[in-house]
Design an enzyme around this catalytic site. Structure first.
Site, short mmCIF file in Angstrom:
data_model
loop_
_atom_site.label_atom_id
_atom_site.label_comp_id
_atom_site.label_asym_id
_atom_site.label_seq_id
_atom_site.Cartn_x
_atom_site.Cartn_y
_atom_site.Cartn_z
CD GLN A 56 -2.98 0.91 0.28
OE1 GLN A 56 -3.54 -0.16 0.11
NE2 GLN A 56 -3.29 1.98 -0.41
CG PHE A 57 1.64 3.68 -3.64
CD1 PHE A 57 1.58 5.05 -3.83
CD2 PHE A 57 0.75 2.86 -4.34
CE1 PHE A 57 0.65 5.61 -4.69
CE2 PHE A 57 -0.18 3.40 -5.20
CZ PHE A 57 -0.24 4.79 -5.38
CB THR A 58 -1.97 5.42 -0.54
OG1 THR A 58 -2.57 4.31 0.12
CG2 THR A 58 -2.22 5.36 -2.03
#
Length: 152
Positions: free
Chosen positions: A78-80
């Site tokens: 989850q890069f966010t």
């Protein structure tokens, strides 16, 4: 490296309607890989998460780890989690590792966690649009950052 850890009754992740990872009682983990993260960050988080006492014992106290309850986990990249939201209303993700590096460290983390757990570790598909179906237990949610663990 940032992990959002949720105690769950069950969780599954699917891509295009096909389940790629699932668990019953256990942990749903979102993992964000930052620029500059290394295998050491993954090892620190995996070790801490595998010993984290957030499951209830017979007295209702959070005193048991995922291994104590024979739980499973599902890990989704989850890069966010690395969003910079300090300027304006549209976050930027410049703090996130490049995809190739992030994927390698995500896979390394999954392997490291799996080697420390008695249960199975399911995954999403790196970079894919996913549906994450979670039934929280508690709810219990912990945000863990490897930078904090490195300070010890």
């Amino acid at each position: 490296m940032i992990a959002v850890i949720q105690r769950v009754k069950r969780a599954s992740v699917s891509v295009d309607g096909v389940i790629t990872g699932e668990c019953g009682k256990g942990l749903a983990i979102l993992l964000g890989v930052a620029k500059g993260d290394s295998e050491k960050d993954a090892d620190l988080l995996a070790a801490k998460i595998s010993k984290l006492r957030i499951f209830n014992d017979e007295n209702g106290k959070m005193n048991l780890s995922i291994n104590d309850v024979s739980g499973d986990a599902v890990v989704v990249s989850q890069f966010t989690l690395l969003a910079n939201y300090s300027h304006g209303n549209r976050p930027d993700y410049f703090g996130a590792a490049e995809p190739e590096t992030a994927n390698a460290l995500y896979e390394y983390f999954v392997s490291a966690l799996g080697s420390l757990m008695s249960g199975k570790v399911g995954t999403g598909v790196f970079g894919a649009e996913m549906v994450y179906d979670i039934v929280n237990d508690g709810p219990v949610t912990i945000v863990m950052d490897s930078a904090t663990l490195k300070k010890k």
